[in-house]
Design an enzyme around this catalytic site. Structure first.
Site, mmCIF file in Angstrom:
data_model
loop_
_atom_site.group_PDB
_atom_site.id
_atom_site.type_symbol
_atom_site.label_atom_id
_atom_site.label_comp_id
_atom_site.label_asym_id
_atom_site.label_seq_id
_atom_site.Cartn_x
_atom_site.Cartn_y
_atom_site.Cartn_z
ATOM 1 C CG ASP A 35 -1.907 -1.116 1.234
ATOM 2 O OD1 ASP A 35 -1.915 -1.870 0.230
ATOM 3 O OD2 ASP A 35 -2.658 -1.254 2.203
ATOM 4 C CE1 TYR A 38 -3.287 2.873 -6.546
ATOM 5 C CE2 TYR A 38 -3.748 4.341 -4.705
ATOM 6 C CZ TYR A 38 -4.058 3.866 -5.964
ATOM 7 O OH TYR A 38 -5.119 4.385 -6.649
ATOM 8 C CG ASP A 39 -0.868 4.934 0.444
ATOM 9 O OD1 ASP A 39 -1.817 4.675 -0.333
ATOM 10 O OD2 ASP A 39 -0.796 4.485 1.604
ATOM 11 C CB SER A 84 -36.982 -5.364 -14.275
ATOM 12 O OG SER A 84 -38.194 -5.567 -14.943
ATOM 13 C CG LEU A 85 -33.616 -10.076 -14.716
ATOM 14 C CD1 LEU A 85 -32.591 -10.658 -13.766
ATOM 15 C CD2 LEU A 85 -33.497 -10.727 -16.085
ATOM 16 C CD GLU A 116 -24.737 -13.195 -15.750
ATOM 17 O OE1 GLU A 116 -25.233 -12.246 -15.108
ATOM 18 O OE2 GLU A 116 -24.360 -13.107 -16.927
ATOM 19 C CE LYS A 118 -32.550 -10.706 -9.468
ATOM 20 N NZ LYS A 118 -32.710 -9.801 -8.344
ATOM 21 C CG ASP A 120 -30.261 -8.744 -2.256
ATOM 22 O OD1 ASP A 120 -30.852 -7.936 -2.988
ATOM 23 O OD2 ASP A 120 -30.761 -9.239 -1.236
ATOM 24 N NE ARG A 139 -34.318 -1.524 -13.637
ATOM 25 C CZ ARG A 139 -35.629 -1.399 -13.560
ATOM 26 N NH1 ARG A 139 -36.160 -0.721 -12.561
ATOM 27 N NH2 ARG A 139 -36.412 -1.942 -14.453
ATOM 28 C CD GLU A 176 -27.496 -5.565 -8.193
ATOM 29 O OE1 GLU A 176 -27.681 -5.227 -9.383
ATOM 30 O OE2 GLU A 176 -28.414 -5.697 -7.379
ATOM 31 C CE1 TYR A 228 -26.994 -6.228 -14.665
ATOM 32 C CE2 TYR A 228 -26.151 -6.524 -12.441
ATOM 33 C CZ TYR A 228 -27.006 -5.892 -13.327
ATOM 34 O OH TYR A 228 -27.871 -4.936 -12.877
ATOM 35 C CE LYS A 293 -27.981 -11.739 -17.153
ATOM 36 N NZ LYS A 293 -26.878 -10.816 -16.851
ATOM 37 C CE LYS A 317 -35.459 -12.980 -5.870
ATOM 38 N NZ LYS A 317 -36.404 -11.884 -5.886
ATOM 39 C CB CYS A 411 -27.620 -12.824 37.301
ATOM 40 S SG CYS A 411 -27.129 -14.256 36.326
ATOM 41 C CB CYS A 414 -25.976 -16.441 40.007
ATOM 42 S SG CYS A 414 -25.402 -14.787 39.605
ATOM 43 C CB CYS A 429 -24.239 -11.578 35.675
ATOM 44 S SG CYS A 429 -24.007 -12.548 37.177
ATOM 45 C CB CYS A 435 -22.796 -16.261 37.837
ATOM 46 S SG CYS A 435 -24.021 -16.456 36.529
HETATM 47 S S1 IVH Z 1 -29.486 -8.831 -15.697
HETATM 48 C C1 IVH Z 1 -32.047 -7.700 -18.931
HETATM 49 N N1 IVH Z 1 -27.816 -10.073 -14.123
HETATM 50 O O1 IVH Z 1 -31.431 -7.854 -10.545
HETATM 51 C C2 IVH Z 1 -31.430 -8.140 -17.688
HETATM 52 N N2 IVH Z 1 -29.343 -8.534 -13.143
HETATM 53 O O2 IVH Z 1 -34.397 -7.988 -11.189
HETATM 54 C C3 IVH Z 1 -31.309 -7.103 -16.651
HETATM 55 N N3 IVH Z 1 -29.092 -8.257 -10.730
HETATM 56 O O3 IVH Z 1 -31.992 -4.620 -11.762
HETATM 57 C C4 IVH Z 1 -30.593 -7.504 -15.429
HETATM 58 N N4 IVH Z 1 -27.409 -9.660 -10.491
HETATM 59 O O4 IVH Z 1 -29.969 -4.981 -10.285
HETATM 60 C C5 IVH Z 1 -28.826 -9.196 -14.194
HETATM 61 N N5 IVH Z 1 -26.241 -11.199 -12.843
HETATM 62 C C6 IVH Z 1 -27.249 -10.327 -12.923
HETATM 63 C C7 IVH Z 1 -27.742 -9.652 -11.800
HETATM 64 C C8 IVH Z 1 -28.817 -8.764 -11.943
HETATM 65 C C9 IVH Z 1 -28.221 -8.816 -9.872
HETATM 66 C C10 IVH Z 1 -30.169 -7.289 -10.365
HETATM 67 C C11 IVH Z 1 -30.147 -6.035 -11.183
HETATM 68 C C12 IVH Z 1 -31.487 -5.919 -11.816
HETATM 69 C C13 IVH Z 1 -32.317 -6.859 -11.007
HETATM 70 C C14 IVH Z 1 -33.358 -7.477 -11.912
#
Ligand code: IVH
Length: 673
Positions: A35, A38-39, A84-85, A116, A118, A120, A139, A176, A228, A293, A317, A411, A414, A429, A435
């Protein structure tokens, strides 16, 4: 005055070097320089940019550090909408997804699919123009999001400038932003210590951090980005499949999840799902499912979209990590040091893949912050291998007869007074060895593997022994006979004899283990080791005053205070004396100062399986020679001992050019010192 060419050249060279170092550090997890180096380069660059402001640039590594706070976020229109998915929750729904695809494509050929995790967190879209990050946006509604460029710049794994070559003139990269669990836990621990409200989960913490108007706050939060997808606006894609696009992203310097796999057909997708679900608790970040996908872009195009979601992708899910249930009661557990912890008894609920009926409430401040009452509906979170936690109360479900939770004045075990010191979050305690709960916990600790290592003395057995008043202190363990033991529940004659033998064997120990086993507050293995190496002799340690304790490596006022208090107690000294009378002993530590130890100042890492000794033994031997033993390889590591089965640590050591020896060479070295 014109900028000297030499300054401009130096600035360009420093930027390139720093971009490369930060890519290795944040994206590849594989730092090449310490480090400080780098610094140093960073400081040199910052100084040059200050002297020659005309050289400043938004893609400079110095541009990551937060500037002045904003009053509001501007809106940012995505060039390519963020979709979205759709979700599926079981195998049957997943089969239906593939059937729909087959029908549309009019063939049941098994498809190549990218699987992949997903993550969170929160979605982020990064816009690159001529290889430079010019904008980052959330988004929003999928067409327009918020411009969070300054915040995104502070995230180390967001490339400010693309590496390699071949990138299109305009590129939107989606990924993400998430907070790894360790960072989340540390952040919440800080929040609790300060009396602030902790975050409910890493996703909320990440979303909150990304939406700070003051990017210096974002910079201080442990955020990461995993990408992703790559979207192109009115341009021909240089790839034919999604997996190729991910490879390109990787080569341009983005972090792409290493768990991603390309498989063929629905059964293989399901297999991937099961494997990752099994691995879920061991991953360092939260995932809420799998995204499948269809790999081929040509097929993706033929499949198209329904409203906002593609037909060629689906999210499968996992069981939720948060659930609602009812807080039925609160009980108080007393730990080894007397800390009284409130434990929530819950109506059993399935969460994070297991049925949960207890959760921690941490301490009384936490109960107040949550305003939790008995009868409340609460949200439970269980993620990773940790104890489930109560994270929120659903206030509008509170029944009229909900009961407030009062800290116990005495406690529950005891009956001694429970006290809370002003500067402490925990109530304790005051019963000490009176105790039974504290006695049980300290005897369990004394017997544990890293302490006296008494094989066969499990928690249940200790509880029986204390409850039946067969033992009071750890020293009493050594007075137990096979006859007494054989009379206990679930103890046969043979196991009683084995335990007596294990007790006998445990008497031969080491001074650091013995000190650790005593269970002095805040004295963990490392501190015990440091105390032993410093004083070398138990009597000297017991007689030490504060000043001499403070001279020990890593010992501060708090630990010194606990050590002093421990040996000032007549009860404790009597237990120590009794243990020694019973025959607990350790080899004398040679009289020499730490600097003269052959491995003093060195950092070692053990990896893989060792055959002639356990890892714990190898660690002890190294420590006795003055080495520090670390859990992971970094530029600071001096040597690595690698046994069969060594994996990423060995690879990393080799990459960093660190000395690696096998077990035979290690034994030879031990013999020669
Ligand atoms: S693909 C057309 N890939 O999940 C596909 N989304 O419910 C668009 N997310 O808004 C998303 N991991 O924030 C994709 N490997 C992944 C993901 C991912 C997390 C989230 C993303 C998206 C939400 C969709």
């Amino acid at each position: 005055m014109a900028t000297p060419t030499s300054a401009a050249q130096r600035v360009a060279a420093l930027r390139e070097q720093l971009h490369d170092y930060s890519h290795r550090y944040y994206v590849l997890d594989d730092p090449t320089v310490p480090d400080v180096e780098y610094d140093r380069l960073f400081a040199e660059l910052a100084a040059l940019e200050q002297d020659y402001p005309e050289l400043q640039s938004p893609d400079s590594p110095t541009a990551r550090v937060g500037g002045a706070p904003l009053s509001a976020f501007e809106s940012a229109e995505h060039l390519v909408p963020m979709l979205s998915l759709d979700n599926v929750f079981d195998e049957e729904q997943l089969q239906e997804f593939f059937q729909r695809i087959n029908k549309r494509l009019d063939s049941d050929e098994p498809r190549q699919v990218v699987c992949e995790p997903k993550l969170d967190g929160v979605a982020l879209s990064l816009l690159y123009e001529d290889g430079v990050m010019v904008r980052a946006a959330t988004r929003g509604d999928g067409r327009t999001g918020e411009n969070v460029t300054a915040n995104a710049r502070t995230i180390g794994s967001v490339p400010l400038k693309l590496l390699g070559s071949g990138w299109p003139a305009q590129l939107e990269v989606r990924g993400e932003v998430y907070m790894p669990r360790a960072g989340f836990d540390a952040l919440n621990e800080d929040a609790r210590a300060r009396g602030d409200k902790p975050y409910v989960n890493p996703r909320n913490a990440a979303a909150g951090a990304l939406r700070q108007l003051d990017s210096r706050i974002t910079a201080a939060r442990p955020l990461e980005l995993c990408c992703y997808s790559a979207a192109l606006h009115e341009a021909e894609a240089p790839w034919q499949s999604h997996s190729e696009s991910l490879e390109c992203l990787r080569s341009w310097g983005f972090r792409v999840n290493p768990e991603i796999a390309v498989v063929t057909g629905a059964p293989a997708c399901l297999e991937y799902y099961k494997q990752l679900l099994n691995k879920r608790d061991t991953l360092p970040y939260d995932i809420d499912g799998i995204v499948y996908k269809i790999d081929s872009l040509a097929l993706q195009e033929r499949l198209g979209f329904v409203s906002r979601a593609p037909r060629w992708a689906i999210a499968h899910k996992f069981p939720a990590q948060e659930e609602m249930t009812v807080l039925e009661a609160v009980e108080f557990q007393v730990g080894r040091t007397g800390a009284v912890t409130p434990v929530a008894r819950l109506k059993p609920v399935f969460v994070g893949g297991v049925t949960v009926s207890n959760a921690t409430l941490h301490n009384f401040d936490e109960i107040e912050r949550l305003d939790a009452r008995i009868g409340d509906t609460v949200i439970i979170r269980r993620a990773g291998d940790v104890i489930p936690q109560v994270v929120q109360v659903v206030k509008d479900r509170r029944p009229a007869d909900a009961v407030r939770i009062a800290p116990p004045a005495t406690c529950p075990v005891c009956d001694s007074e429970v006290l809370r010191l002003e500067d402490e979050a925990v109530a304790r305690c005051t019963g000490g060895l009176v105790c039974a709960a504290q006695r049980k916990e300290s005897i369990k600790h004394f017997a544990s593997r890293r302490a006296m290592d008494i094989e066969g003395l499990g928690d249940k057995l200790v509880e029986q022994l204390v409850d039946q008043e067969l033992i009071q202190t750890p020293a009493d363990l050594y007075g137990l006979t096979a006859e007494t033991l054989a009379g206990l529940e679930r103890m046969a004659e043979k196991s009683a004899n084995n335990l007596v033998a294990a007790l006998e064997k445990s008497k031969q120990t080491t001074l650091p283990r013995f000190l650790f086993a005593l269970g002095i507050r805040e004295v963990g293995e490392t501190t015990a080791q440091n105390l032993a190496l410093h004083f070398r002799d138990l009597d000297k340690l017991m007689a030490a005053d504060e000043a001499s304790l403070l001279a020990v490596r890593d010992v501060g006022a708090i630990v010194a205070g606990h050590v002093l208090a421990f040996f000032h107690s007549e009860d404790n000294c009597a237990v120590v004396a009794a243990l020694i009378r019973q025959g607990v002993r350790w080899p004398a530590l040679p009289e020499s100062d730490a600097a003269a130890q052959p491995l003093a100042g060195e950092t070692w890492v053990l990896t893989g399986n060792l055959e002639t000794m356990s890892r714990a033994e190898a660690k002890e031997k190294l420590q006795a020679l003055g080495a520090r033993v670390a859990g992971s390889v970094s530029a600071k590591t001096d040597s690595v001992v690698a046994g069969p089965g060594a994996g990423s640590k060995l690879a990393k050591a080799e990459k960093l050019g660190i000395k690696v020896i096998d077990e035979a060479a290690f034994n030879q070295m031990l013999g020669s010192l």
